[in-house]
Design a protein around this motif. Structure first.
Motif, mmCIF file in Angstrom:
data_model
loop_
_atom_site.group_PDB
_atom_site.id
_atom_site.type_symbol
_atom_site.label_atom_id
_atom_site.label_comp_id
_atom_site.label_asym_id
_atom_site.label_seq_id
_atom_site.Cartn_x
_atom_site.Cartn_y
_atom_site.Cartn_z
ATOM 1 N N LEU A 31 5.550 -1.631 -2.194
ATOM 2 C CA LEU A 31 5.979 -2.203 -0.974
ATOM 3 C C LEU A 31 5.267 -3.430 -0.128
ATOM 4 O O LEU A 31 5.453 -4.135 0.581
ATOM 5 C CB LEU A 31 5.766 -0.992 0.049
ATOM 6 C CG LEU A 31 7.101 -0.138 -0.040
ATOM 7 C CD1 LEU A 31 7.081 1.089 0.935
ATOM 8 C CD2 LEU A 31 8.479 -0.575 0.086
ATOM 9 N N GLY A 32 3.912 -3.557 -1.133
ATOM 10 C CA GLY A 32 3.200 -4.655 -0.574
ATOM 11 C C GLY A 32 2.295 -4.230 0.668
ATOM 12 O O GLY A 32 2.572 -3.244 1.342
ATOM 13 N N GLY A 33 1.275 -5.203 1.039
ATOM 14 C CA GLY A 33 0.597 -4.973 2.374
ATOM 15 C C GLY A 33 -0.246 -4.001 2.083
ATOM 16 O O GLY A 33 -0.632 -3.090 1.016
ATOM 17 N N ALA A 34 -1.043 -3.874 3.309
ATOM 18 C CA ALA A 34 -2.079 -2.580 3.212
ATOM 19 C C ALA A 34 -2.101 -2.221 4.655
ATOM 20 O O ALA A 34 -3.078 -1.805 5.489
ATOM 21 C CB ALA A 34 -3.411 -3.335 3.137
ATOM 22 N N ASN B 21 5.066 4.183 3.413
ATOM 23 C CA ASN B 21 4.599 2.998 3.409
ATOM 24 C C ASN B 21 2.980 3.224 3.900
ATOM 25 O O ASN B 21 2.828 3.164 5.277
ATOM 26 C CB ASN B 21 5.109 1.936 4.081
ATOM 27 C CG ASN B 21 4.234 0.747 4.053
ATOM 28 O OD1 ASN B 21 3.582 0.358 3.298
ATOM 29 N ND2 ASN B 21 4.355 -0.244 5.350
ATOM 30 N N GLY B 22 1.949 3.568 3.108
ATOM 31 C CA GLY B 22 0.897 4.033 3.638
ATOM 32 C C GLY B 22 -0.129 4.304 2.546
ATOM 33 O O GLY B 22 -0.025 4.013 1.538
ATOM 34 N N VAL B 23 -1.198 5.204 3.037
ATOM 35 C CA VAL B 23 -2.172 5.510 1.947
ATOM 36 C C VAL B 23 -2.173 7.052 1.543
ATOM 37 O O VAL B 23 -1.446 7.788 2.344
ATOM 38 C CB VAL B 23 -3.685 5.321 2.612
ATOM 39 C CG1 VAL B 23 -3.833 3.776 3.064
ATOM 40 C CG2 VAL B 23 -3.619 6.300 3.920
ATOM 41 N N GLU B 24 -2.580 7.346 0.514
ATOM 42 C CA GLU B 24 -2.390 8.644 0.075
ATOM 43 C C GLU B 24 -2.999 9.966 0.789
ATOM 44 O O GLU B 24 -2.501 10.882 0.879
ATOM 45 C CB GLU B 24 -3.180 8.787 -1.524
ATOM 46 C CG GLU B 24 -3.194 9.971 -2.228
ATOM 47 C CD GLU B 24 -1.809 10.838 -2.573
ATOM 48 O OE1 GLU B 24 -1.577 11.976 -2.278
ATOM 49 O OE2 GLU B 24 -1.102 9.962 -3.081
ATOM 50 N N ALA B 25 -4.007 9.439 1.658
ATOM 51 C CA ALA B 25 -4.510 10.450 2.602
ATOM 52 C C ALA B 25 -3.741 11.006 3.648
ATOM 53 O O ALA B 25 -3.864 11.779 4.340
ATOM 54 C CB ALA B 25 -6.023 9.837 3.228
ATOM 55 N N HIS B 26 -2.761 10.327 3.837
ATOM 56 C CA HIS B 26 -1.549 10.531 4.779
ATOM 57 C C HIS B 26 -0.209 10.809 4.086
ATOM 58 O O HIS B 26 0.764 10.505 4.650
ATOM 59 C CB HIS B 26 -1.569 9.419 6.016
ATOM 60 C CG HIS B 26 -2.775 9.742 6.699
ATOM 61 N ND1 HIS B 26 -3.371 10.618 7.384
ATOM 62 C CD2 HIS B 26 -3.503 8.601 7.056
ATOM 63 C CE1 HIS B 26 -4.475 10.258 7.751
ATOM 64 N NE2 HIS B 26 -4.596 8.948 7.749
ATOM 65 N N ARG B 27 -0.328 11.221 2.983
ATOM 66 C CA ARG B 27 1.050 11.563 2.036
ATOM 67 C C ARG B 27 1.956 12.280 2.870
ATOM 68 O O ARG B 27 1.694 13.451 3.323
ATOM 69 C CB ARG B 27 0.686 12.329 0.776
ATOM 70 C CG ARG B 27 1.957 12.653 -0.023
ATOM 71 C CD ARG B 27 1.582 13.343 -1.088
ATOM 72 N NE ARG B 27 1.423 12.425 -2.123
ATOM 73 C CZ ARG B 27 2.218 11.858 -2.917
ATOM 74 N NH1 ARG B 27 3.271 12.192 -3.074
ATOM 75 N NH2 ARG B 27 1.958 11.138 -3.887
ATOM 76 N N PRO C 42 -7.448 0.730 5.179
ATOM 77 C CA PRO C 42 -8.079 0.901 3.682
ATOM 78 C C PRO C 42 -7.424 2.327 3.073
ATOM 79 O O PRO C 42 -7.019 3.244 3.730
ATOM 80 C CB PRO C 42 -9.570 1.133 3.908
ATOM 81 C CG PRO C 42 -9.691 1.666 5.307
ATOM 82 C CD PRO C 42 -8.583 1.123 6.133
ATOM 83 N N GLY C 43 -7.592 2.322 1.658
ATOM 84 C CA GLY C 43 -6.987 3.480 1.062
ATOM 85 C C GLY C 43 -6.177 3.252 -0.072
ATOM 86 O O GLY C 43 -5.362 2.269 -0.328
ATOM 87 N N GLU C 44 -6.202 4.264 -1.098
ATOM 88 C CA GLU C 44 -5.030 4.266 -2.146
ATOM 89 C C GLU C 44 -3.678 4.205 -1.524
ATOM 90 O O GLU C 44 -3.387 5.109 -0.791
ATOM 91 C CB GLU C 44 -5.404 5.322 -2.948
ATOM 92 C CG GLU C 44 -4.491 5.610 -4.346
ATOM 93 C CD GLU C 44 -4.613 6.663 -5.046
ATOM 94 O OE1 GLU C 44 -4.026 7.006 -5.810
ATOM 95 O OE2 GLU C 44 -5.423 7.583 -4.532
ATOM 96 N N ARG C 45 -2.900 3.193 -2.153
ATOM 97 C CA ARG C 45 -1.449 3.174 -1.703
ATOM 98 C C ARG C 45 -0.805 4.049 -2.153
ATOM 99 O O ARG C 45 -0.738 4.490 -3.484
ATOM 100 C CB ARG C 45 -0.940 1.509 -1.873
ATOM 101 C CG ARG C 45 -1.939 0.653 -1.459
ATOM 102 C CD ARG C 45 -2.148 0.578 0.321
ATOM 103 N NE ARG C 45 -0.847 0.468 0.677
ATOM 104 C CZ ARG C 45 -0.536 0.670 2.221
ATOM 105 N NH1 ARG C 45 -1.560 0.785 2.956
ATOM 106 N NH2 ARG C 45 0.734 0.480 2.660
ATOM 107 N N LEU C 46 0.335 4.782 -1.291
ATOM 108 C CA LEU C 46 1.210 5.531 -1.614
ATOM 109 C C LEU C 46 2.447 4.734 -2.454
ATOM 110 O O LEU C 46 2.905 5.432 -3.553
ATOM 111 C CB LEU C 46 2.022 6.127 -0.565
ATOM 112 C CG LEU C 46 1.058 7.407 0.086
ATOM 113 C CD1 LEU C 46 1.757 7.851 1.337
ATOM 114 C CD2 LEU C 46 1.329 8.656 -0.890
ATOM 115 N N SER C 47 2.827 3.664 -2.161
ATOM 116 C CA SER C 47 3.888 2.707 -2.644
ATOM 117 C C SER C 47 3.387 1.321 -2.501
ATOM 118 O O SER C 47 3.956 0.546 -1.799
ATOM 119 C CB SER C 47 5.072 2.797 -1.582
ATOM 120 O OG SER C 47 5.445 4.189 -1.547
ATOM 121 N N PRO C 48 2.600 1.129 -3.676
ATOM 122 C CA PRO C 48 2.003 -0.549 -3.805
ATOM 123 C C PRO C 48 3.191 -1.302 -3.984
ATOM 124 O O PRO C 48 2.931 -2.671 -3.582
ATOM 125 C CB PRO C 48 1.031 -0.100 -4.907
ATOM 126 C CG PRO C 48 1.590 1.063 -5.779
ATOM 127 C CD PRO C 48 2.136 1.980 -4.638
#
Length: 361
Positions: free
Chosen positions: A119-122, A316-322, A111-117
């Motif tokens: 790219l697709g997927g979660a 390819n991940g979430v904003e929380a791990h930018r 879960p989480g806000e996407r860094l690069s939406p």
């Protein structure tokens, strides 16, 4: 010491960074095109040769301290994982040549806000190498060293063995004099120990929710700890693949995923990945367990899926791990260009799997 809070001001973008990124990516693109022509097949700009495609499960620990309950580690849980073990050079050579090893991990369904939406997927990708620092810790240094690294990656096998031997000798000489060998010697002078016994590091920093961290993955089960420092038997051109496949016929592999929180922005900078974050300042703290059950890690279907279909990208991940720092910023451009070129030239659609059932057996 208390972990620092993440602030965008921790990053410092130079006035000429965009120009440097464009020049480096153009140079990498030209090298990738030459490799594609030589092989009649597009390969990755780095970590071109894979040794295993592994299915596993990541289990986030319960009872973590508040500063560790961040991002995808905020709550206990289980996630499917696919991982690719590889060697660092941007060309394909015999495994008899010592080289850094890489472990790219894709955690699926986070879960989480996407860094690069786009790219697709979660999914959340973590890219690691088996030593903690980079020789080219800034974009400027990377540009200078890129030619040397590319020349070595595409050199004949015999020449690469000579380079690795000289680098190991120089590394030992530096250590004998009480010095610390640079990351360049560490990289060129790697041994040929079993990849499953290695500890892997993200090298560059990332946001860790409210904080900043680097991650590492260390052997946990006795089965893989017994392989640490153990040379691989010489079975020929693909001896790393052979050793890993032999292991997984009868063994599971368990690793501990750890976070090293930044507690001092000066001594633990985000803009220079060549600076070692000392564990005496901030220890590696367990946050999750990664389990790989017995499996066939390199069937033809898995090789094609891992090399030609999958893409791994720290963005390819979430904003929380930018991802943080110049090396991570250049990777955003370089990895995207490399992936698009590779998938187009090989006529393969890039795919973000949603679960382990999408990984071929």
């Amino acid at each position: 010491m208390e972990p620092i809070r993440y602030e965008p001001s921790l990053e410092h973008v130079s006035d000429d960074e965009r120009r440097l990124i464009d020049e480096v990516v153009a140079q990498m693109a030209a090298t990738g095109a030459r490799a594609c022509e030589a092989h009649r097949h597009a390969i990755r700009d780095a970590h071109a040769k894979s040794h295993a495609i592994l299915k596993g499960v990541l289990e986030v620990h319960e009872g973590l301290a508040p500063e560790l309950r961040q991002g995808i580690f905020a709550e206990p849980g289980r996630y499917d994982v696919v991982a690719r073990l590889s060697s660092a050079p941007g060309d394909i050579h015999t495994d008899k040549i010592p080289a850094p090893r890489g472990l790219a991990i894709k955690v699926m369904g986070v879960p989480g806000e996407r860094l690069s939406p786009e790219l697709g997927g979660a999914n959340q990708d973590f890219l690691m190498v088996n030593f903690p620092t980079l020789a080219f810790g800034t974009i400027e240094k990377y540009k200078v060293l890129l030619g040397v690294l590319e020349a070595n990656a595409h050199a004949p096998d015999v020449f690469q063995r000579i380079v690795a031997g000289v680098a190991r000798g120089a590394k030992e000489a530096v250590e004998a004099l009480g010095g610390t060998p640079g990351a360049t010697l560490e990289g060129l002078g790697r041994d040929n120990n079993h990849p499953l016994g290695e500890t892997y590091f993200t090298q560059a920093a990332m946001r860790y929710g409210a904080h900043v961290a680097k991650l590492s993955l260390a052997p946990h089960s006795e089965s893989v700890r017994a392989l640490t420092g153990k040379p691989v038997e010489d079975t020929g051109y693909s001896m790393m693949r052979d050793a890993i496949s032999d292991f997984f016929q009868n063994n599971d592999a368990v690793y501990t995923l750890r976070a090293q929180l930044c507690v001092d922005a000066e001594k633990m900078p985000v803009e220079d990945a060549a600076v070692l974050w000392e564990e005496k300042l901030s220890p590696q703290q367990p946050v999750a367990t990664l389990r790989f059950p017995r499996q066939a890690p390199y069937t033809p279907g898995r090789q094609v899926f891992g090399d030609d279909v999958l893409a791994f990208n720290p963005w390819n991940g979430v904003e929380a791990h930018r991802p943080l720092g110049g090396i991570m910023r250049i990777r955003r451009v370089a990895y995207d260009r490399s992936s698009r070129f590779r998938h187009e030239m090989n006529d393969r659609r890039r795919h973000e799997p949603a679960g382990a059932d999408e990984i071929p057996d």
